[in-house]
Design an enzyme around this catalytic site. Structure first.
Site, PDB file in Angstrom:
ATOM      1  N   ASN A 100       2.796   1.831   7.487  1.00  0.00           N
ATOM      2  CA  ASN A 100       3.052   0.810   8.513  1.00  0.00           C
ATOM      3  C   ASN A 100       2.898  -0.596   7.959  1.00  0.00           C
ATOM      4  O   ASN A 100       2.047  -0.848   7.104  1.00  0.00           O
ATOM      5  CB  ASN A 100       2.071   0.962   9.683  1.00  0.00           C
ATOM      6  CG  ASN A 100       2.358   2.165  10.549  1.00  0.00           C
ATOM      7  OD1 ASN A 100       1.998   3.279  10.196  1.00  0.00           O
ATOM      8  ND2 ASN A 100       3.007   1.936  11.683  1.00  0.00           N
ATOM      9  N   SER A 116      -0.123   4.260   2.740  1.00  0.00           N
ATOM     10  CA  SER A 116       0.132   4.209   4.178  1.00  0.00           C
ATOM     11  C   SER A 116       1.580   3.795   4.384  1.00  0.00           C
ATOM     12  O   SER A 116       2.285   3.481   3.426  1.00  0.00           O
ATOM     13  CB  SER A 116      -0.824   3.231   4.877  1.00  0.00           C
ATOM     14  OG  SER A 116      -0.572   1.893   4.473  1.00  0.00           O
ATOM     15  N   ASP A 135       0.819  -1.208   0.000  1.00  0.00           N
ATOM     16  CA  ASP A 135       0.000   0.000   0.000  1.00  0.00           C
ATOM     17  C   ASP A 135       0.858   1.265   0.000  1.00  0.00           C
ATOM     18  O   ASP A 135       1.466   1.600   1.018  1.00  0.00           O
ATOM     19  CB  ASP A 135      -0.905  -0.029   1.236  1.00  0.00           C
ATOM     20  CG  ASP A 135      -1.796   1.186   1.373  1.00  0.00           C
ATOM     21  OD1 ASP A 135      -2.040   1.862   0.352  1.00  0.00           O
ATOM     22  OD2 ASP A 135      -2.254   1.456   2.504  1.00  0.00           O
ATOM     23  N   TRP A 189       1.713  -4.204   9.315  1.00  0.00           N
ATOM     24  CA  TRP A 189       1.070  -4.898  10.438  1.00  0.00           C
ATOM     25  C   TRP A 189       0.375  -6.155   9.933  1.00  0.00           C
ATOM     26  O   TRP A 189      -0.022  -6.246   8.765  1.00  0.00           O
ATOM     27  CB  TRP A 189       0.065  -3.988  11.168  1.00  0.00           C
ATOM     28  CG  TRP A 189      -1.169  -3.633  10.372  1.00  0.00           C
ATOM     29  CD1 TRP A 189      -1.352  -2.536   9.594  1.00  0.00           C
ATOM     30  CD2 TRP A 189      -2.377  -4.404  10.256  1.00  0.00           C
ATOM     31  NE1 TRP A 189      -2.592  -2.565   9.014  1.00  0.00           N
ATOM     32  CE2 TRP A 189      -3.248  -3.689   9.411  1.00  0.00           C
ATOM     33  CE3 TRP A 189      -2.804  -5.610  10.816  1.00  0.00           C
ATOM     34  CZ2 TRP A 189      -4.521  -4.164   9.079  1.00  0.00           C
ATOM     35  CZ3 TRP A 189      -4.077  -6.092  10.484  1.00  0.00           C
ATOM     36  CH2 TRP A 189      -4.920  -5.362   9.621  1.00  0.00           C
ATOM     37  N   THR A 228      -5.908   1.793  -2.887  1.00  0.00           N
ATOM     38  CA  THR A 228      -7.283   2.231  -3.155  1.00  0.00           C
ATOM     39  C   THR A 228      -7.728   1.685  -4.510  1.00  0.00           C
ATOM     40  O   THR A 228      -7.029   1.858  -5.506  1.00  0.00           O
ATOM     41  CB  THR A 228      -7.387   3.767  -3.150  1.00  0.00           C
ATOM     42  OG1 THR A 228      -7.084   4.258  -1.841  1.00  0.00           O
ATOM     43  CG2 THR A 228      -8.783   4.224  -3.522  1.00  0.00           C
ATOM     44  N   ASP A 239      -1.927   5.826  -5.192  1.00  0.00           N
ATOM     45  CA  ASP A 239      -2.201   4.937  -4.066  1.00  0.00           C
ATOM     46  C   ASP A 239      -2.596   3.546  -4.549  1.00  0.00           C
ATOM     47  O   ASP A 239      -3.712   3.330  -5.021  1.00  0.00           O
ATOM     48  CB  ASP A 239      -3.318   5.549  -3.212  1.00  0.00           C
ATOM     49  CG  ASP A 239      -3.650   4.719  -1.984  1.00  0.00           C
ATOM     50  OD1 ASP A 239      -2.959   3.721  -1.724  1.00  0.00           O
ATOM     51  OD2 ASP A 239      -4.615   5.076  -1.283  1.00  0.00           O
ATOM     52  N   TYR A 274      -7.843   3.500   8.494  1.00  0.00           N
ATOM     53  CA  TYR A 274      -7.845   3.593   7.040  1.00  0.00           C
ATOM     54  C   TYR A 274      -9.191   4.139   6.568  1.00  0.00           C
ATOM     55  O   TYR A 274     -10.106   4.313   7.367  1.00  0.00           O
ATOM     56  CB  TYR A 274      -7.583   2.221   6.413  1.00  0.00           C
ATOM     57  CG  TYR A 274      -6.241   1.626   6.781  1.00  0.00           C
ATOM     58  CD1 TYR A 274      -5.089   1.979   6.099  1.00  0.00           C
ATOM     59  CD2 TYR A 274      -6.138   0.716   7.827  1.00  0.00           C
ATOM     60  CE1 TYR A 274      -3.861   1.435   6.439  1.00  0.00           C
ATOM     61  CE2 TYR A 274      -4.915   0.157   8.180  1.00  0.00           C
ATOM     62  CZ  TYR A 274      -3.784   0.532   7.479  1.00  0.00           C
ATOM     63  OH  TYR A 274      -2.568  -0.004   7.827  1.00  0.00           O
TER      64      TYR A 274
END
Length: 384
Positions: free
Chosen positions: A95, A93, A90, A97, A276, A273, A133
Site C-alpha cells: 500500500n 508491503s 517497501d 499511504w 526491514t 524486503d 507493520y
C-alpha cells in the site's frame, strides 16, 4: 531530485533510451505541450498486443536517502499542485499511504500531511484502510490522486490517508509514509499498488524495478523503475524464481559458516524486503547463529560482539538457487555508539509455508536486486 528530459524530435526512435525525466512530467506530457504527440503517434502506431506505446515509457531512477543504514527513503509528490512526502520504498508491503490533515496522532504532528482540499485532482472514497507493520500501524481512508514518483506521473493512483498512527515508532521516523512494492494480493483494502498502476498505464518499459542500497550512510541509493543499471553490480545477475507471490518470497537452501550448515538445513522460505533494516528469522535458528558468531545478549536485548574480534569472525553464506551469497562480518555487524551489534534478529513471521526469514537491508546492501514482476523472479548480483 529533479530530472530534465531533453526533447528533440530527431531523437525519438523505436528503441528505448534511458533519459532522465523532469519531475512531474511524462514523455507523453512533454509531447503534448510541444505539439508533437499526434505526429509521434502516427509514426509509432499502437500495438494491440501491447499494454502501452513502448516508446512513451522510460525507465526512471528514484534517489533514496540512507538514514544511518537503518532506513532508506525518497521523495514523492501527490496531488495538483503537488504536495511532497518522504516515503519508504517497501518491498515488504503493497500500500501507498501518507499522513493526512485529518490525523490527530502525535506521529502526524511532526510530519508532512496531505490536504485533499488543496488538490484539484483528488477524489475521495468511502473505503477505509488499516495496515499493521512489524513496527507501527495506521488507519484511515482511501482516495485517488496523481502521484509523481521518479519523474513518472502516475494518475488515478489509489492511496491511504492516515487518520491514526498509534505508538512511538512512526512519531520518531524520519519519513512521512510508506510506498509498498509487493504484489497486489497482500494490499490492504484491495488497493492497487503504485507499480501495478504504472504497469497498467504503460508508464514503464519493462515490468521490473531494481534496488541499490548504499553502505555506511553514503549517498547513491536508488530504486530504478522499469529497468536495470549494470553499473550498480559486478558479475552477472542470477535469477531466482519466486516460491510464492505476495511478498517477494524465495527459497533459501541453507545458511552455513565455515562449510557447516548452521540454519535452514532442510531449506527455508525468505522474503526480500527493503523495508526491514536487519536480517531476521525464527527465534531458534537465529539464536544458533548468534551463538556461532559469538554474540551475547545485553540488558537492552541487543546481541553484542567484541569489536576487536570482527576481523577474525567467519563469513555467513546463504545458498539460494544453487548460488552462494556471502555476508562478511563487516556486513552483518553494526557499530553503534562504540558497541558492535549483530544485525541478525529473531522475529516470528508465520505464513502458509512456515515461518519466514527476512532478507532485509543488511542483505540488500551487499547484493543488487532486480524485482521482476513479468516473470515472477528476483535477480541477485554482487553490489558495487
Amino acid at each position: 531530485m529533479k530530472w530534465l528530459l531533453l526533447l528533440a524530435l530527431a531523437a525519438l526512435s523505436e528503441c528505448l533510451v534511458k533519459l532522465p525525466l523532469r519531475k512531474g512530467k511524462s514523455l507523453r506530457k512533454h509531447l503534448e505541450e510541444n505539439g508533437l504527440l499526434q505526429d509521434f503517434l502516427k509514426s509509432h502506431p499502437y500495438n494491440p498486443a501491447s499494454k502501452y506505446y513502448p516508446s512513451l515509457a522510460q525507465e526512471a531512477g528514484q534517489p533514496l536517502q540512507n538514514y544511518m543504514d537503518i532506513e532508506y527513503f525518497g521523495t514523492i509528490y501527490i496531488g495538483t499542485p503537488p504536495q511532497s512526502f518522504t516515503v519508504i520504498f517497501d518491498t515488504g508491503s503493497a500500500n501507498l499511504w501518507v499522513p493526512s490533515v485529518y490525523c490527530s496522532s502525535p506521529a502526524c504532528s511532526n510530519h508532512q500531511r496531505f490536504n485533499p482540499q488543496q488538490s484539484s485532482t483528488f477524489q475521495s472514497t468511502s473505503q477505509s484502510v488499516s495496515i499493521q507493520y512489524g513496527t507501527g500501524s495506521m488507519t484511515g481512508f482511501l482516495g485517488y490522486d496523481t502521484v509523481q514518483v521518479a519523474g513518472i506521473e502516475d494518475t488515478n493512483q489509489i492511496f491511504g490517508l492516515s487518520e491514526t498512527e498509534p505508538g512511538t515508532f512512526l512519531y520518531s521516523s524520519p519519513f512521512d509514509g510508506i510506498l509498498g512494492l509487493a504484489y497486489p494480493n497482500i494490499a490492504s483494502s484491495g488497493a492497487t499498488p503504485v507499480f501495478d498502476n504504472m504497469i497498467n498505464q504503460g508508464l514503464v518499459p519493462q515490468e521490473v524495478f531494481s534496488v541499490y542500497l548504499s553502505s555506511d550512510d553514503q549517498s547513491g541509493s536508488v530504486v530504478i523503475f522499469g529497468g536495470v543499471d549494470s553499473s550498480y553490480y559486478t558479475g552477472s545477475l542470477n535469477w531466482v524464481p519466486l516460491s510464492a507471490e505476495g511478498y517477494w518470497q524465495i527459497t533459501v537452501e541453507s545458511i552455513s559458516m565455515n562449510g557447516q550448515v548452521i540454519a535452514c538445513s532442510q531449506s527455508c522460505q525468505a522474503i526480500v524486503d527493503t523495508g526491514t533494516s536487519r536480517l531476521t528469522g525464527p527465534p531458534t535458528p537465529i539464536a544458533d547463529i548468534q551463538y556461532y558468531i559469538g554474540a551475547s545478549q545485553d540488558s537492552n536485548g541487543d546481541y553484542i560482539v567484541n569489536c576487536n574480534s570482527i576481523s577474525n569472525m567467519a563469513n555467513i553464506v546463504f545458498t539460494i538457487n544453487g548460488m552462494d551469497y556471502t555476508l562478511t562480518p563487516s556486513a552483518y555487524v553494526s557499530q553503534v555508539r562504540g558497541y558492535c551489534i549483530s544485525d541478525f534478529e529473531a522475529m516470528n513471521l508465520p505464513s502458509n509455508s512456515g515461518d519466514l526469514w527476512i532478507l532485509g537491508d543488511v542483505f540488500i546492501r551487499e547484493f543488487f536486486v532486480v524485482f521482476d514482476r513479468g516473470n515472477n523472479q528476483v535477480g541477485l548480483a554482487v553490489a558495487v
